[in-house]
Write a protein that holds these residues in place. Structure first.
Motif, PDB file in Angstrom:
ATOM      1  N   MET A 199       0.845  -1.137  -0.065  1.00 43.95           N
ATOM      2  CA  MET A 199      -0.069  -0.128  -0.026  1.00 43.95           C
ATOM      3  C   MET A 199       0.903   1.209  -0.054  1.00 43.95           C
ATOM      4  O   MET A 199       1.814   1.386   0.693  1.00 43.95           O
ATOM      5  N   ILE A 200       0.352   2.180  -0.754  1.00 45.16           N
ATOM      6  CA  ILE A 200       1.151   3.469  -0.868  1.00 45.16           C
ATOM      7  C   ILE A 200       0.815   4.407   0.247  1.00 45.16           C
ATOM      8  O   ILE A 200      -0.296   4.691   0.459  1.00 45.16           O
ATOM      9  N   ASN A 201       1.893   4.994   0.701  1.00 46.18           N
ATOM     10  CA  ASN A 201       1.512   6.065   1.881  1.00 46.18           C
ATOM     11  C   ASN A 201       2.172   7.253   1.400  1.00 46.18           C
ATOM     12  O   ASN A 201       3.509   7.627   1.341  1.00 46.18           O
ATOM     13  N   ILE A 202       1.420   8.125   0.763  1.00 43.78           N
ATOM     14  CA  ILE A 202       1.684   9.407   0.235  1.00 43.78           C
ATOM     15  C   ILE A 202       2.302  10.426   1.259  1.00 43.78           C
ATOM     16  O   ILE A 202       3.182  11.176   0.706  1.00 43.78           O
ATOM     17  N   TYR A 203       1.669  10.201   2.526  1.00 45.39           N
ATOM     18  CA  TYR A 203       2.484  10.959   3.585  1.00 45.39           C
ATOM     19  C   TYR A 203       3.791  10.781   3.592  1.00 45.39           C
ATOM     20  O   TYR A 203       4.491  11.834   4.179  1.00 45.39           O
ATOM     21  N   ASP A 204       4.425   9.936   3.495  1.00 48.85           N
ATOM     22  CA  ASP A 204       5.781   9.546   3.814  1.00 48.85           C
ATOM     23  C   ASP A 204       6.474  10.522   2.686  1.00 48.85           C
ATOM     24  O   ASP A 204       7.532  11.170   3.004  1.00 48.85           O
ATOM     25  N   ASP A 205       5.944  10.534   1.481  1.00 42.89           N
ATOM     26  CA  ASP A 205       6.324  11.324   0.347  1.00 42.89           C
ATOM     27  C   ASP A 205       6.386  12.825   0.494  1.00 42.89           C
ATOM     28  O   ASP A 205       7.243  13.570   0.384  1.00 42.89           O
ATOM     29  N   LEU A 206       5.186  13.154   1.222  1.00 45.10           N
ATOM     30  CA  LEU A 206       5.026  14.442   1.640  1.00 45.10           C
ATOM     31  C   LEU A 206       5.859  14.885   2.513  1.00 45.10           C
ATOM     32  O   LEU A 206       6.489  16.053   2.397  1.00 45.10           O
ATOM     33  N   ASN A 207       6.346  13.941   3.609  1.00 42.09           N
ATOM     34  CA  ASN A 207       7.159  14.559   4.651  1.00 42.09           C
ATOM     35  C   ASN A 207       8.530  14.604   3.936  1.00 42.09           C
ATOM     36  O   ASN A 207       9.252  15.574   4.501  1.00 42.09           O
ATOM     37  N   LYS A 208       8.954  13.937   2.905  1.00 44.82           N
ATOM     38  CA  LYS A 208       9.997  13.974   2.380  1.00 44.82           C
ATOM     39  C   LYS A 208      10.318  15.470   1.724  1.00 44.82           C
ATOM     40  O   LYS A 208      11.193  16.041   1.695  1.00 44.82           O
ATOM     41  N   LEU A 209       9.195  15.888   0.919  1.00 45.13           N
ATOM     42  CA  LEU A 209       8.813  16.805   0.080  1.00 45.13           C
ATOM     43  C   LEU A 209       9.237  18.003   1.155  1.00 45.13           C
ATOM     44  O   LEU A 209       9.691  18.879   0.826  1.00 45.13           O
ATOM     45  N   GLU A 210       8.606  17.829   2.223  1.00 47.86           N
ATOM     46  CA  GLU A 210       8.554  19.263   3.105  1.00 47.86           C
ATOM     47  C   GLU A 210       9.897  19.359   3.525  1.00 47.86           C
ATOM     48  O   GLU A 210      10.576  20.415   3.638  1.00 47.86           O
ATOM     49  N   ALA A 211      10.820  18.268   3.872  1.00 46.79           N
ATOM     50  CA  ALA A 211      12.159  18.428   4.235  1.00 46.79           C
ATOM     51  C   ALA A 211      12.910  18.885   3.229  1.00 46.79           C
ATOM     52  O   ALA A 211      13.867  19.882   3.419  1.00 46.79           O
ATOM     53  N   THR A 212      12.773  18.329   2.015  1.00 46.04           N
ATOM     54  CA  THR A 212      13.336  19.054   0.760  1.00 46.04           C
ATOM     55  C   THR A 212      13.226  20.551   0.663  1.00 46.04           C
ATOM     56  O   THR A 212      13.986  21.296   0.458  1.00 46.04           O
ATOM     57  N   PHE A 213      11.758  21.103   0.826  1.00 47.80           N
ATOM     58  CA  PHE A 213      11.163  22.221   0.443  1.00 47.80           C
ATOM     59  C   PHE A 213      11.962  23.362   1.625  1.00 47.80           C
ATOM     60  O   PHE A 213      12.533  24.552   1.258  1.00 47.80           O
ATOM     61  N   ARG A 214      12.289  22.735   2.687  1.00 45.35           N
ATOM     62  CA  ARG A 214      13.030  23.566   3.874  1.00 45.35           C
ATOM     63  C   ARG A 214      14.490  23.658   3.602  1.00 45.35           C
ATOM     64  O   ARG A 214      15.138  24.636   4.054  1.00 45.35           O
ATOM     65  N   GLU A 215      14.976  22.986   2.563  1.00 44.96           N
ATOM     66  CA  GLU A 215      16.443  23.101   2.432  1.00 44.96           C
ATOM     67  C   GLU A 215      16.749  24.007   0.909  1.00 44.96           C
ATOM     68  O   GLU A 215      17.709  24.037   0.553  1.00 44.96           O
ATOM     69  N   THR A 216      15.599  24.402   0.325  1.00 48.18           N
ATOM     70  CA  THR A 216      15.560  25.154  -1.036  1.00 48.18           C
ATOM     71  C   THR A 216      16.422  26.520  -0.515  1.00 48.18           C
ATOM     72  O   THR A 216      16.213  27.283   0.761  1.00 48.18           O
ATOM     73  N   GLU A 217      16.936  27.029  -1.354  1.00 51.89           N
ATOM     74  CA  GLU A 217      17.453  28.428  -1.253  1.00 51.89           C
ATOM     75  C   GLU A 217      16.358  29.585  -0.794  1.00 51.89           C
ATOM     76  O   GLU A 217      16.596  30.329  -0.262  1.00 51.89           O
ATOM     77  N   GLN A 218      15.297  29.192  -1.677  1.00 56.24           N
ATOM     78  CA  GLN A 218      14.215  30.341  -1.569  1.00 56.24           C
ATOM     79  C   GLN A 218      13.668  30.403   0.036  1.00 56.24           C
ATOM     80  O   GLN A 218      13.293  31.277   0.479  1.00 56.24           O
TER      81      GLN A 218
END
Length: 118
Positions: free
Chosen positions: A1-20
């Motif tokens: 079963m796919i858990n989209i929230y794992d990917d969203l949490n990874k995206l959030e962490a990546t988002f916090r690392e952006t230059e912007q």
């Protein structure tokens, strides 16, 4: 079963690392260090919220409110620290809009091919 929230949490962490994101974080810290900028921005935000609430309720803005809103916005934008923060926020919004476009793409493709026939 796919858990989209794992990917969203990874995206959030990546988002916090952006230059912007980091630029906005720094810009906000600079505003927080300046009491006059904090007061000016707080006033600007209150005015924005009031106007949005009135518009959402279908209320019309009177001339005094519009003039006050314009003056408050001008003062906020003239403040170097607030202006830098707002520009950083706009840059970050571009990333958010792109993420939204990518996420909505599969839903849009589901509707492709549905057209009215005559």
């Amino acid at each position: 079963m796919i858990n989209i929230y794992d990917d969203l949490n990874k995206l959030e962490a990546t988002f916090r690392e952006t230059e912007q994101y980091k630029a906005l974080e720094i810009a906000i810290e600079e505003v927080k260090k300046d009491e006059s900028a904090v007061a000016l921005f707080s006033n600007f935000r209150k005015m924005q919220m009031t106007l949005q609430e009135k518009q959402a309720n279908g209320e019309e803005l009177n001339e005094d409110e519009l003039q006050y809103a314009q003056k408050t916005a001008q003062l906020a934008q003239q403040n170097e620290k607030i202006n830098a923060m707002l520009l950083s926020e706009m840059a970050l919004s571009g990333i958010i809009e792109e993420v939204n476009r990518v996420l909505i793409k599969p839903v849009q493709s589901l509707y492709d091919g549905i057209q009215e026939t005559k």
